[in-house]
Write an enzyme that holds these catalytic residues in place. Structure first.
Site, short mmCIF file in Angstrom:
data_model
loop_
_atom_site.label_atom_id
_atom_site.label_comp_id
_atom_site.label_asym_id
_atom_site.label_seq_id
_atom_site.Cartn_x
_atom_site.Cartn_y
_atom_site.Cartn_z
N ILE A 102 1.45 -17.45 13.84
CA ILE A 102 2.72 -17.33 14.54
C ILE A 102 3.14 -18.72 15.00
O ILE A 102 2.34 -19.45 15.59
CB ILE A 102 2.61 -16.38 15.75
CG1 ILE A 102 2.30 -14.96 15.28
CG2 ILE A 102 3.90 -16.38 16.57
CD1 ILE A 102 2.06 -13.97 16.41
N CYS A 103 4.37 -19.09 14.71
CA CYS A 103 4.95 -20.35 15.17
C CYS A 103 4.10 -21.54 14.72
O CYS A 103 3.78 -21.67 13.54
CB CYS A 103 5.11 -20.30 16.69
SG CYS A 103 6.18 -21.59 17.38
N SER A 104 3.69 -22.40 15.65
CA SER A 104 2.92 -23.60 15.28
C SER A 104 1.48 -23.28 14.90
O SER A 104 0.73 -24.19 14.53
CB SER A 104 2.94 -24.62 16.43
OG SER A 104 2.37 -24.06 17.60
N THR A 122 7.20 -22.31 9.77
CA THR A 122 6.80 -22.51 11.15
C THR A 122 8.08 -22.66 11.97
O THR A 122 9.19 -22.52 11.43
CB THR A 122 5.90 -23.75 11.31
OG1 THR A 122 5.38 -23.81 12.65
CG2 THR A 122 6.66 -25.03 11.00
#
Length: 312
Positions: A102-104, A122
């Site tokens: 998730i995300c970074s 990302t």
């Protein structure tokens, strides 16, 4: 029961950490039983989560029993990946464990070498940094998530919800995913990438909104050749007023809403029936098999046949 291990590293983003915990623990199957067992694990007992310290109940050994590993983002994605975490993730990948970020958190998978040669995404703010740091990764900053089968990545914040709902749909089908989305008060259709895979049989009509009767009528008449004028007449408005109200209450235009509703119904029929693609296209209101295939692929990113093979 399918175990989901959520891996918390130092500087973990609390929102990213809580998203899979909330979504998967609230998932219920048709018989009311839990769809997943969720465990939080970390390299050390205590994790620096920025504004607070997190005490993880499990160590990295939890990754060995997981069917899915979720890697939340961190506030400092450029931090070196601990060797023990690197080894645990690569061992899990070698076992065939499904791993998603998730995300970074994408940086963590990239640092472990799990994204080499793969398409990934990302948070848009970090996309250039990811591409520069890991040139062997095909970074796509314009989608909500990327599903490579075993390895998945998502963009920032709410895109983690899209990813989790996508995994639920892969595992248990659209009805269970729709229930999980409602419990998370999450929109079931979002523009971008493959997010349209998460959908209800019918889109939710805004309750109490002035357009609610019109939206319900449109849902009930998908097979008809509806024009903008037809919809405006039904709503008792001019076409200009109708378009304005649609944008205010649904965020899109009448015809775009109608197309997505037809695709959503087609998704349901592809999942639950043996009907030929041509018949499904006709039943949901597309004038020809070609127009159906084109619209379906434009909306979901895949052909009707590919969708059926993935979600039957």
């Amino acid at each position: 029961m399918h175990t989901v291990a959520v891996l918390a590293l130092d500087k973990v983003v609390p929102f990213d950490l809580s998203t899979p915990i909330e979504v998967f623990t609230r998932t219920r199957l048709a018989d009311g039983s839990a769809g997943y067992r969720v465990v939080v694990c970390a390299e050390r007992p205590e994790v620096d989560a920025g504004h607070f310290t997190l005490r993880a109940p499990r160590g990295l050994d939890a990754l060995r029993e997981a069917g899915t590993i979720i890697v939340p983002g961190t506030a400092e994605p450029a931090l070196p990946l601990p060797e023990s975490v690197h080894a645990a993730l690569t061992a899990a990948a070698a076992r065939g464990t499904r791993i998603a970020s998730i995300c970074s958190g994408t940086f963590i998978l990239a640092a472990a070498g799990l994204l080499d040669g793969l398409r990934a995404t990302t948070h848009w703010v970090a996309a250039e940094a990811l591409a520069a740091a890991y040139p062997e990764v095909d970074v796509d900053p314009d989608v909500l998530y990327v599903d490579n089968g075993q390895i998945l990545t998502s963009a920032g914040a709410a895109a983690g919800l899209d990813l989790c709902l996508h995994l639920i749909r892969r595992d248990h089908g659209s009805a269970i995913a729709a229930d999980a989305a409602r419990l998370s008060v999450m929109a079931l259709e979002r523009e971008g990438g493959q997010a349209q895979f998460i959908a209800l049989r019918h889109p939710p009509a805004p309750r109490g909104a002035t357009l609610e009767p019109t939206l319900l009528w449109m849902q009930e008449n998908l097979a008809r050749e509806l024009t903008l004028a037809d919809i405006a007449t039904r709503a008792g408005m001019s076409t200009r007023t109708l378009i304005r109200h649609f944008r205010e209450q649904t965020g899109t235009t009448p015809l775009q809403w109608l197309h997505r509703t037809r695709v959503r119904q087609a998704q349901h029929l592809l999942e639950t029936t043996e009907y030929a693609v041509e018949r499904i296209g006709a039943e949901v209101g597309f004038g020809s098999p070609t127009s159906f295939r084109d619209r379906f692929k434009r909306t979901t990113g895949v052909s009707p046949g590919t969708y059926r093979r993935a979600f039957r």
